[in-house]
Design a protein around this motif. Structure first.
Motif: not given
Length: 343
Positions: A11, A128, A170, A173, A176, A196, A200, A204, A206
């Motif tokens: 990050g 990330t 991103l 990852a 996230v 995001i 991404a 993914t 989040i």
């Protein structure tokens, strides 16, 4: 079988990676976690903060990489450090790597497939961390600003370093984490999630985070085996290398060290640093402050105009007491002294 799992925490500068790692160690519950820190700057602020965490200075398996970017020097920096750790593999249950905010995670994922490492380690996950406030205010992905920079600089042959870092971190990852969730409202958080999700890889996960607090059952034991999925983690940075393009992500981002015997007024210091941020392209300020007649060491950290400071531990008997701040940004080589009224 019996491979040591590795969690890579990546990050941009100041998103809260060290706070997250600190909390992972506090909640280890007997799991023996080794930590590898990739620092950018002359003072190892992040490594010192992790060493001073709940695990204790003597009990932490902590290795520090002084090079600010291990994306292009991974063999020279990362491989020897990992081999040293593997000499003690029977004492380690999990390895956490905190990358510099200027590093790309994909080269580390690829490095796990090297013959010397592959039999012994696997990538449990790439995490990330993204700063909610940074995205909300456009500090990271303000495309109009990015385009204006490109047009103003004839030497740039691809996207600016920050945008490239953001995208590469991103896309690599498995998870996230959106830090500082408490500093944005629900509508803004929804917008952040959409940004995001668009950048991404599909599906993914989040997760919002406040103060780096998250249960280790969500962070460790993901079993992503990312080294077997490396081709699906596209890297803009790698593409430029393949085509022979020069890259700028560490060429023009520098660090300056501000070092003084003591600081009598930390609030005045912070106000001065805010003016410094307004006048220069500064991404991160972090370090330690010596308040006279106080037995405790103060930690000071700043991202943009946001600063916080707190006492973390007593000054040690054999430790030099001084104010020491690392400033990371562009065009900051001339920052050599503060206003004498602040120190």
């Amino acid at each position: 079988m019996n491979k040591i799992p590795i969690t890579i925490v990546t990050g941009f500068l100041g998103v809260g990676k060290t706070t997250l790692v600190h909390n992972m160690l506090k909640k280890a519950n007997g799991k023996r976690i080794a930590v590898l820190v990739n620092e950018f700057g002359e003072v190892d602020v992040d490594g010192q903060l992790i060493a001073a965490s709940e695990c204790g200075d003597d009990d932490c398996n902590l290795i520090k990489l002084p090079n600010g970017c291990i994306c292009c020097t991974v063999q020279e920096e990362f491989l020897p450090s990992m081999l040293r750790l593997l000499e003690r593999k029977d004492e380690i249950d999990h390895i956490v790597i905190e990358t510099s905010g200027l590093s790309m995670p994909k080269p580390l994922v690829k490095a796990v497939n090297w013959p010397d490492l592959k039999p012994h380690i696997t990538i449990d996950s790439v995490i990330t961390v993204v700063d909610a406030v940074g995205i909300a205010t456009g500090e990271i992905c303000d495309r109009e600003r990015v385009q204006a920079q490109r047009l103003a600089d004839d030497s740039l042959d691809h996207e600016t370093p920050i945008e490239e870092l953001f995208l590469d971190q991103l896309v690599c990852a498995d998870l996230v984490l959106v830090s500082k969730r408490d500093l944005v409202d629900d509508t803004k958080f929804e917008e952040i999630t959409k940004i995001i999700t668009a950048k991404a890889r599909p599906n993914t996960k989040i997760i919002p985070v406040i103060n780096g607090e998250l249960d280790n059952t969500l962070l460790l034991g993901v079993e992503a085996f990312a080294e077997n999925d490396v081709d699906n983690r596209h890297s803009i940075h790698e593409e430029h290398h393949k085509h022979g393009h020069h890259h700028h992500h560490n060429d023009d981002i520098k660090n300056a060290l501000l070092e003084y015997p003591e600081t009598t007024n930390v609030k005045a210091l912070v106000e001065y640093l805010k003016r410094l941020v307004e006048a220069h392209e500064i991404y991160r300020i972090k370090g330690f402050v010596n308040i006279p007649n106080k037995p405790m060491r103060m930690v000071l950290q700043g991202v943009g105009a946001r600063f916080d400071y707190y006492y973390d531990r007593p000054w040690r008997e054999n430790e030099e007491r001084k104010t020491c701040l690392v400033v990371i940004g562009k065009g900051i080589e001339e920052l050599k002294s503060l206003d004498k009224s602040l120190v």
